[in-house]
Write a protein that holds these residues in place. Structure first.
Motif, short mmCIF file in Angstrom:
data_model
loop_
_atom_site.label_atom_id
_atom_site.label_comp_id
_atom_site.label_asym_id
_atom_site.label_seq_id
_atom_site.Cartn_x
_atom_site.Cartn_y
_atom_site.Cartn_z
N ILE A 280 -3.66 5.06 -6.29
CA ILE A 280 -2.45 5.69 -5.76
C ILE A 280 -2.06 6.82 -6.71
O ILE A 280 -1.97 6.60 -7.92
CB ILE A 280 -1.30 4.66 -5.64
CG1 ILE A 280 -1.63 3.62 -4.56
CG2 ILE A 280 0.04 5.35 -5.36
CD1 ILE A 280 -0.61 2.50 -4.42
N SER A 281 -1.83 8.03 -6.18
CA SER A 281 -1.60 9.18 -7.06
C SER A 281 -0.20 9.20 -7.67
O SER A 281 0.00 9.74 -8.75
CB SER A 281 -1.84 10.48 -6.30
OG SER A 281 -0.91 10.63 -5.25
N GLY A 282 0.77 8.63 -6.96
CA GLY A 282 2.14 8.64 -7.48
C GLY A 282 2.96 9.79 -6.92
O GLY A 282 3.78 10.39 -7.64
N SER B 236 0.82 -1.21 0.00
CA SER B 236 0.00 0.00 0.00
C SER B 236 0.85 1.26 0.00
O SER B 236 2.05 1.21 0.21
CB SER B 236 -0.92 0.02 1.23
OG SER B 236 -0.19 0.44 2.37
N SER B 237 0.16 2.37 -0.21
CA SER B 237 0.79 3.67 -0.01
C SER B 237 0.68 4.02 1.47
O SER B 237 0.04 3.33 2.25
CB SER B 237 0.11 4.74 -0.86
OG SER B 237 -1.20 4.95 -0.39
N ARG B 238 1.30 5.13 1.81
CA ARG B 238 1.41 5.51 3.21
C ARG B 238 0.10 5.79 3.95
O ARG B 238 -0.06 5.38 5.10
CB ARG B 238 2.33 6.72 3.28
CG ARG B 238 2.42 7.28 4.64
CD ARG B 238 3.48 8.33 4.76
NE ARG B 238 3.54 8.63 6.16
CZ ARG B 238 4.60 8.57 6.91
NH1 ARG B 238 5.75 8.27 6.36
NH2 ARG B 238 4.55 8.81 8.18
N GLN C 2 9.48 5.92 0.27
CA GLN C 2 10.66 6.50 0.92
C GLN C 2 10.79 6.08 2.37
O GLN C 2 11.86 5.73 2.83
CB GLN C 2 10.55 8.03 0.84
CG GLN C 2 11.62 8.75 1.63
CD GLN C 2 11.36 10.25 1.68
OE1 GLN C 2 11.17 10.89 0.65
NE2 GLN C 2 11.38 10.82 2.88
N SER C 3 9.68 6.12 3.10
CA SER C 3 9.76 5.78 4.51
C SER C 3 9.27 4.36 4.77
O SER C 3 9.12 3.95 5.91
CB SER C 3 8.97 6.79 5.35
OG SER C 3 7.68 6.98 4.81
N GLY C 4 9.02 3.63 3.70
CA GLY C 4 8.64 2.23 3.83
C GLY C 4 9.66 1.36 3.14
O GLY C 4 10.85 1.51 3.34
C1 LIG Z 1 8.84 12.63 4.57
C2 LIG Z 1 7.73 11.93 3.85
C3 LIG Z 1 7.79 10.57 3.67
C4 LIG Z 1 6.77 9.91 2.98
N1 LIG Z 1 6.87 8.56 2.78
C5 LIG Z 1 5.94 7.92 2.04
C6 LIG Z 1 6.06 6.52 1.73
O1 LIG Z 1 7.00 5.84 2.15
N2 LIG Z 1 5.10 5.94 0.96
C7 LIG Z 1 4.02 6.64 0.47
O2 LIG Z 1 3.20 6.04 -0.23
N3 LIG Z 1 3.88 7.96 0.77
C8 LIG Z 1 4.80 8.60 1.54
N4 LIG Z 1 4.62 9.93 1.84
C9 LIG Z 1 3.32 10.57 1.55
C10 LIG Z 1 3.16 11.05 0.13
O3 LIG Z 1 3.61 12.37 0.04
C11 LIG Z 1 1.68 11.02 -0.28
O4 LIG Z 1 0.92 11.79 0.63
C12 LIG Z 1 1.07 9.61 -0.36
O5 LIG Z 1 1.92 8.75 -1.10
C13 LIG Z 1 -0.29 9.66 -1.01
O6 LIG Z 1 -0.87 8.37 -1.01
P1 LIG Z 1 -1.98 7.98 -2.09
O7 LIG Z 1 -1.44 8.06 -3.46
O8 LIG Z 1 -2.56 6.68 -1.66
O9 LIG Z 1 -3.10 9.09 -1.82
P2 LIG Z 1 -3.54 10.32 -2.71
O10 LIG Z 1 -2.40 11.15 -3.10
O11 LIG Z 1 -4.66 10.95 -1.98
O12 LIG Z 1 -4.09 9.64 -4.04
C14 LIG Z 1 -5.25 8.89 -4.12
C15 LIG Z 1 -5.47 8.58 -5.59
O13 LIG Z 1 -6.59 7.73 -5.73
C16 LIG Z 1 -7.30 8.10 -6.89
N5 LIG Z 1 -8.68 7.63 -6.73
C17 LIG Z 1 -9.64 8.11 -5.94
N6 LIG Z 1 -10.77 7.38 -6.07
C18 LIG Z 1 -10.49 6.40 -6.97
C19 LIG Z 1 -11.26 5.33 -7.53
N7 LIG Z 1 -12.53 5.10 -7.17
N8 LIG Z 1 -10.65 4.53 -8.44
C20 LIG Z 1 -9.37 4.73 -8.82
N9 LIG Z 1 -8.59 5.73 -8.31
C21 LIG Z 1 -9.16 6.56 -7.40
C22 LIG Z 1 -7.18 9.61 -6.93
O14 LIG Z 1 -7.38 10.10 -8.25
C23 LIG Z 1 -5.75 9.83 -6.43
O15 LIG Z 1 -4.84 9.88 -7.52
C24 LIG Z 1 5.64 10.62 2.51
C25 LIG Z 1 5.59 12.00 2.70
C26 LIG Z 1 6.62 12.65 3.36
C27 LIG Z 1 6.55 14.14 3.51
#
Ligand SMILES: Cc1cc2nc3c(=O)[nH]c(=O)nc-3n(C[C@H](O)[C@H](O)[C@H](O)COP(=O)(O)OP(=O)(O)OC[C@H]3O[C@@H](n4cnc5c(N)ncnc54)[C@H](O)[C@@H]3O)c2cc1C
Lengths: 322, 264
Positions: A265-267, A232-234, A250-252
């Protein structure tokens, strides 16, 4: 000159230090100047040998302490800048880089630009490329100053190679111990738990797009039907929907499977840092502009709640009611 | 002890958007409390609930519109807020770290908190540096990327974990007064209760101009200028599976079978 401050942890130089040399050399070529590298603390002579790569002119070793301490790094870097008067100071945009570079910039009253993914200097103006809005856009930032501090994103420049014969100078820094208000007392690693996702060949990874913990069984059913490893993402781990050992980034964990399927996951850059080495990347996301598609080999611009059930059925699995 | 939490209203970009010059037009933007600051607010409020903090003050830099966001912090339990804004700030396209730190430093000097909590970064411009710059500016100690906090108010020490790369925590003792930049996951941010939202309406949001803080327009100009904004280059040419969900799933299933990762 350009002054780059290397990073090490628990006896090892971190890769970003060699990337810093590449970035620093490019910038030094732009301004037609020398590249100096500083390494502070730890086994500085051994580190200096490794830092002696193509493009480095001088290495300053500062034999003080073992591990990173932001107060020491700040004081020493400030003294180096005062002594050497570099045009630009580069540090990694790492957790430790961000723990001392802003202090150096503030102390010296210099502009600071963080998380650079591109650097060019031209006629005394520095242009830094960096992302905004979770990497949905990239920007160019002009720095109108003779000196600046810039932190560079890890993994964006190739590590410097070859061997140079840089001059190694021991820099005699004066560290005011009484001004140090933080003490590092140890390190702790996250619990390993039941699986090691970094060994997995096929990963299905879920992000905030799943919306609710109650929807997780959908992904678990997909994992069940395909024999994938769940990651998973964070935010999923922050919410305690999955344990920390499932977190990619990065932190995982850094993972390098044959296939990585990123669902919802947004990337974000910190996520990508942990999975960009996967052979084949597939992204399923409703947002056609999500940055994950920039690194994906295959994409489905669609709703996971429609696509995943179909996928489960493709593999003869049972679609749960979520 | 007094805790100051800095909060920022961040811009979030819609799925579909356009870039005009160095800006994304208003119609593609939404505004929200910065994700990292939500955790910082929660940490402050928990310190108060645990009887460690007597007062939690929220501080923000932002136009009148941001009152809605800062009320969220008040609804979650902050006691009052300070909002800094000025016509001079209206004209600054990219408020750099130095300028933010200079403004917040004046607020800190006025409030004299024992502990300042900020988010690790703001989700929009993502400099990730304001907290540490602020600490240096006001001569406080600091720690960046804190994912665990154990405060010993009597000793005047914050025992923190700093989250380094690769799942390693650094254990650090930080002398107070200090600025800690708070990482997501350190706690579970609450939703504001209806009662909290009602109470927040009555809480004070003190507005301060640059002049009130003893600053002038020159203090916030900064040396950074946004000169370009564009869509990032793609590193790969993704092949998109077309059709309805069923057809897309079928193509993906074929891909997974061909790659040899699924036998079914
Ligand atoms: C120091 C530091 C360390 C970090 N370390 C990590 C790390 O190790 N790993 C990590 O993952 N993050 C890390 N982060 C956090 C990172 O910056 C992001 O906040 C995080 O990765 C976002 O996770 P996400 O993509 O799941 O969520 P979001 O960015 O919120 O993305 C969710 C995505 O889901 C999509 N979506 C929504 N609904 C649906 C649907 N029904 N079907 C398909 N798609 C949909 C949206 O369009 C969006 O693109 C770190 C941040 C910092 C500052």
């Amino acid at each position: 000159m350009i002054l780059a401050v290397a990073e090490h942890r628990r006896g090892e130089l971190r890769d970003v230090s060699l990337e810093l040399i590449t970035a620093g050399r490019q910038l030094a070529d732009d301004v037609d100047t020398a590249l100096h590298v500083a390494v502070i603390g730890g086994d500085v002579d051994r580190f200096a040998e490794r830092l002696d790569r193509d493009g480095v002119d001088v290495i300053h070793t500062v034999d003080h302490g073992e591990e990173f301490n932001h107060g020491v790094y700040e004081q020493v870097t400030v003294q180096l800048v005062e002594e050497l008067d570099p045009e630009y100071v580069l540090t990694p945009n790492s957790v430790n880089g961000l723990d001392f570079a802003p202090a150096v910039a503030t102390k010296l009253d210099l502009p600071l630009v963080t998380d650079a993914v591109g650097l060019t200097a031209d006629d005394g103006t520095l242009t830094v490329n960096r992302d905004m809005y979770g990497s949905k856009v990239e920007t160019a930032v002009g720095v109108d100053a003779d000196q600046a501090v810039v932190t560079i994103r890890g993994g964006d420049w190739a590590p410097a190679e070859g061997t140079a014969d840089a001059e190694v100078r021991a820099f005699d820094a004066e560290v005011d111990e009484s001004a140090l208000g933080s003490t590092v007392t140890g390190f702790e690693a996250a619990a390993e738990g039941d699986v090691d996702i970094s060994e997995a060949e096929f990963i299905v990874s879920i992000g905030r797009g799943i919306e609710e913990e109650e929807n997780l069984p959908l992904i678990e059913a997909l994992v069940e039907a395909t024999g994938a490893t769940l990651a998973s993402s964070r935010p999923i781990v922050d919410n305690e929907w999955l344990p920390k050992n499932r977190q990619v980034g990065q932190s995982g964990k850094v993972v390098t499977p044959d296939v990585y399927v990123a669902i919802g996951i947004s990337g974000a850059v910190q996520h990508v840092a942990g999975m960009k080495g996967s052979d084949t990347i597939v992204a399923i996301n409703t947002d056609p502009n999500a940055p994950i598609f920039d690194i994906a080999d295959y994409g489905i611009a669609g709703d996971l709640f429609e696509v995943v059930p179909e996928l489960i059925e493709e593999f003869g699995g049972e679609v749960p009611d979520v | 002890m007094k805790v100051l939490v800095t909060v920022k209203e961040v811009r979030e970009v819609d799925d579909e958007f356009e870039i005009e010059g160095t800006e994304i037009p208003e119609q593609y933007l939404e505004y929200d409390l910065n994700e990292w600051d939500d955790y910082a607010v929660e940490e402050g409020v928990q310190l108060q609930e645990d009887g460690v903090a007597d007062e939690v003050v929220a501080a923000t830099i932002g136009p009148e519109r941001t009152e809605e966001t800062i009320r969220m912090a008040l609804a979650k339990g902050a006691d009052r807020a300070v909002r800094v804004w000025d016509d001079a700030l209206e004209d600054v396209e990219l408020l750099d770290v130095g300028a933010k730190a200079r403004i917040l430093a004046e607020v800190v000097e006025e409030e004299e908190p024992d502990l300042v909590l900020t988010g690790v970064q703001a989700g929009d411009d993502a400099f990730g540096a304001t907290g540490v710059a602020l600490a240096r500016k006001v001569g406080y100690e600091w720690a960046a990327v804190v994912n665990h906090l154990d405060l010993d108010a009597d000793e005047g020490v914050a025992h923190v974990h700093r989250e380094l790369e690769g799942g390693i925590d650094e254990l650090t003792d930080v002398e107070l007064p200090a600025v800690l930049t708070i990482q997501t996951g350190i706690n579970e941010p609450r939703y504001a209760s209806l009662r909290g939202i009602r109470q927040a309406q009555r809480k004070e949001i003190a507005e301060q101009s640059l002049g009130d803080l003893g600053l002038s327009a020159a203090d916030v100009e900064g040396e950074l200028e946004l000169t370009d904004m564009y869509e990032p280059e793609t590193e790969s040419e993704a092949t998109y599976f077309e059709g309805d969900a069923g057809e897309q799933a079928a193509q993906l299933a074929d891909l997974l079978r061909d790659a040899g990762v699924v036998d079914a």
